[in-house]
Design a protein around this motif. Sequence first.
Motif, PDB file in Angstrom:
ATOM      1  N   GLY A 150       0.819  -1.209   0.000  1.00 42.95           N
ATOM      2  CA  GLY A 150       0.000   0.000   0.000  1.00 42.95           C
ATOM      3  C   GLY A 150       0.851   1.256   0.000  1.00 42.95           C
ATOM      4  N   PHE A 151       1.940   1.237   0.765  1.00 38.59           N
ATOM      5  CA  PHE A 151       2.855   2.383   0.785  1.00 38.59           C
ATOM      6  C   PHE A 151       3.431   2.640  -0.607  1.00 38.59           C
ATOM      7  N   VAL A 152       3.834   1.573  -1.306  1.00 39.43           N
ATOM      8  CA  VAL A 152       4.426   1.736  -2.636  1.00 39.43           C
ATOM      9  C   VAL A 152       3.369   2.204  -3.639  1.00 39.43           C
ATOM     10  N   ALA A 153       2.150   1.685  -3.537  1.00 39.94           N
ATOM     11  CA  ALA A 153       1.079   2.124  -4.439  1.00 39.94           C
ATOM     12  C   ALA A 153       0.744   3.599  -4.244  1.00 39.94           C
ATOM     13  N   ALA A 154       0.984   4.106  -3.047  1.00 37.70           N
ATOM     14  CA  ALA A 154       0.707   5.513  -2.746  1.00 37.70           C
ATOM     15  C   ALA A 154       1.907   6.409  -3.051  1.00 37.70           C
ATOM     16  N   SER A 155       2.969   5.823  -3.632  1.00 36.58           N
ATOM     17  CA  SER A 155       4.191   6.564  -3.946  1.00 36.58           C
ATOM     18  C   SER A 155       4.436   6.532  -5.455  1.00 36.58           C
ATOM     19  N   ARG A 156       5.284   7.434  -5.941  1.00 34.39           N
ATOM     20  CA  ARG A 156       5.635   7.440  -7.360  1.00 34.39           C
ATOM     21  C   ARG A 156       6.832   6.537  -7.605  1.00 34.39           C
ATOM     22  N   GLY A 157       6.722   5.673  -8.592  1.00 35.95           N
ATOM     23  CA  GLY A 157       7.831   4.793  -8.950  1.00 35.95           C
ATOM     24  C   GLY A 157       7.789   3.478  -8.201  1.00 35.95           C
ATOM     25  N   PRO A 158       8.489   2.462  -8.728  1.00 33.70           N
ATOM     26  CA  PRO A 158       8.390   1.115  -8.181  1.00 33.70           C
ATOM     27  C   PRO A 158       9.213   0.855  -6.927  1.00 33.70           C
ATOM     28  N   ILE A 159      10.235   1.705  -6.636  1.00 33.32           N
ATOM     29  CA  ILE A 159      11.133   1.412  -5.506  1.00 33.32           C
ATOM     30  C   ILE A 159      11.348   2.683  -4.672  1.00 33.32           C
ATOM     31  N   PRO A 160      10.293   3.219  -4.067  1.00 30.16           N
ATOM     32  CA  PRO A 160      10.489   4.394  -3.214  1.00 30.16           C
ATOM     33  C   PRO A 160      11.273   4.031  -1.952  1.00 30.16           C
ATOM     34  N   THR A 161      11.961   5.009  -1.401  1.00 30.84           N
ATOM     35  CA  THR A 161      12.710   4.789  -0.163  1.00 30.84           C
ATOM     36  C   THR A 161      11.735   4.622   1.003  1.00 30.84           C
ATOM     37  N   TYR A 162      11.978   3.623   1.830  1.00 25.94           N
ATOM     38  CA  TYR A 162      11.069   3.343   2.947  1.00 25.94           C
ATOM     39  C   TYR A 162      11.104   4.461   3.982  1.00 25.94           C
ATOM     40  N   THR A 163       9.940   4.792   4.497  1.00 28.16           N
ATOM     41  CA  THR A 163       9.829   5.748   5.592  1.00 28.16           C
ATOM     42  C   THR A 163      10.184   5.055   6.906  1.00 28.16           C
ATOM     43  N   GLU A 164      10.343   5.844   7.954  1.00 30.78           N
ATOM     44  CA  GLU A 164      10.609   5.278   9.273  1.00 30.78           C
ATOM     45  C   GLU A 164       9.452   4.388   9.721  1.00 30.78           C
ATOM     46  N   GLU A 165       8.231   4.768   9.344  1.00 33.38           N
ATOM     47  CA  GLU A 165       7.063   3.960   9.707  1.00 33.38           C
ATOM     48  C   GLU A 165       7.131   2.567   9.068  1.00 33.38           C
ATOM     49  N   ILE A 166       7.512   2.520   7.796  1.00 34.56           N
ATOM     50  CA  ILE A 166       7.613   1.230   7.103  1.00 34.56           C
ATOM     51  C   ILE A 166       8.772   0.419   7.679  1.00 34.56           C
ATOM     52  N   LYS A 167       9.890   1.068   7.957  1.00 33.79           N
ATOM     53  CA  LYS A 167      11.026   0.369   8.555  1.00 33.79           C
ATOM     54  C   LYS A 167      10.636  -0.241   9.906  1.00 33.79           C
ATOM     55  N   SER A 168       9.905   0.524  10.696  1.00 36.28           N
ATOM     56  CA  SER A 168       9.461   0.031  12.002  1.00 36.28           C
ATOM     57  C   SER A 168       8.527  -1.164  11.841  1.00 36.28           C
ATOM     58  N   LEU A 169       7.626  -1.071  10.863  1.00 34.48           N
ATOM     59  CA  LEU A 169       6.707  -2.153  10.578  1.00 34.48           C
ATOM     60  C   LEU A 169       7.456  -3.434  10.232  1.00 34.48           C
ATOM     61  N   LEU A 170       8.535  -3.290   9.461  1.00 36.81           N
ATOM     62  CA  LEU A 170       9.336  -4.439   9.034  1.00 36.81           C
ATOM     63  C   LEU A 170      10.315  -4.903  10.112  1.00 36.81           C
ATOM     64  N   GLY A 171      10.469  -4.093  11.130  1.00 39.84           N
ATOM     65  CA  GLY A 171      11.403  -4.455  12.192  1.00 39.84           C
ATOM     66  C   GLY A 171      12.848  -4.222  11.815  1.00 39.84           C
ATOM     67  N   ILE A 172      13.094  -3.175  10.995  1.00 43.70           N
ATOM     68  CA  ILE A 172      14.463  -2.879  10.553  1.00 43.70           C
ATOM     69  C   ILE A 172      14.781  -1.420  10.881  1.00 43.70           C
ATOM     70  N   GLY A 173      16.019  -1.019  10.647  1.00 45.05           N
ATOM     71  CA  GLY A 173      16.398   0.375  10.806  1.00 45.05           C
ATOM     72  C   GLY A 173      16.717   0.750  12.237  1.00 45.05           C
TER      73      GLY A 173
END
Length: 295
Positions: free
Chosen positions: A272-295
């Motif tokens: 959903g984050f990528v669909a709401a962004s321009r281009g196929p490989i947007p840089t992950y936000t802190e929220e997405i990193k936290s969701l994935l358990g990384i960063g």
Amino acid sequence: MNVISFGEILWDIIEGTPYIGGAPFNFAAHLSQCGAEVAMISRLGKDELGERALEAVKKLSVDPRYIQWDSDHPTGTVDVFLKNGQPSYTIHPEVAYDYIAFDPLQAAGLLEAEVEVFGFGTLAQRHPQSQETLARILAARSFQHVFYDVNLRKDCYNQEIIQASVPHSTVLKLNDEEVPLISDFLFGKKESMEGFARRVAEEHELAVVIITAGAQGCYIFHGGKYELVPGRAVTVVDTVGAGDSFSAAFMFQYVAHGDPFQAASVANQVGGFVAASRGPIPTYTEEIKSLLGIG
């Protein structure tokens, strides 16, 4: 987590702007953002787009050691047209990724490499050369997880490719619109989504079947359970790469924790984050990193 992704690296031309892409490469780049060690098996033309693609591969921290060069065929390109955020594609034939060769030296390195996940799709198998190379790699060694993203594109698949690919996989991903056709290819009849998931998992000993269903989320079949994992509503900018980011997030979470239902919940949000962004490989936000358990 160590990953090999096989298939196309290409340029998606979206409203006149080129974006590095190709489903297997998007999968690799998103897994790299997740923190995985990822290498790509592909082929680029010896041209300006090929050089730019290699730069992008390195910039996105994907290992290029298995990428080949082609003097006779250009780097792949796809014209992408958006309508309400949904893409349609013109995929150009006779390009470098159609001619991925089986390189004995590369194969020897691959046989020795520690690899937990091997991912591939359908498009790069449209030409016999790349299809044969993939088959030889999969015959040469086994992988703990083999992720097959069906991802059909017009005039770039046939029944033979599907029938050859599914038996190699441990995790199968397709979308709800592809189920009737793939069911017919494999079983000679159109099963319901649940019926298909149960049958293909049983007959091919699959660990997980994923059926994506757009904004609804995705259906997961695992261990005899078939469940809808709901998605999250977003304002769509473009969906190019969203499915590949879902695939990457799913495999990253599934390999780490072993729960495909939890993995799908996280993957839905990343997609959903990528669909709401321009281009196929947007840089992950802190929220997405936290969701994935990384960063």
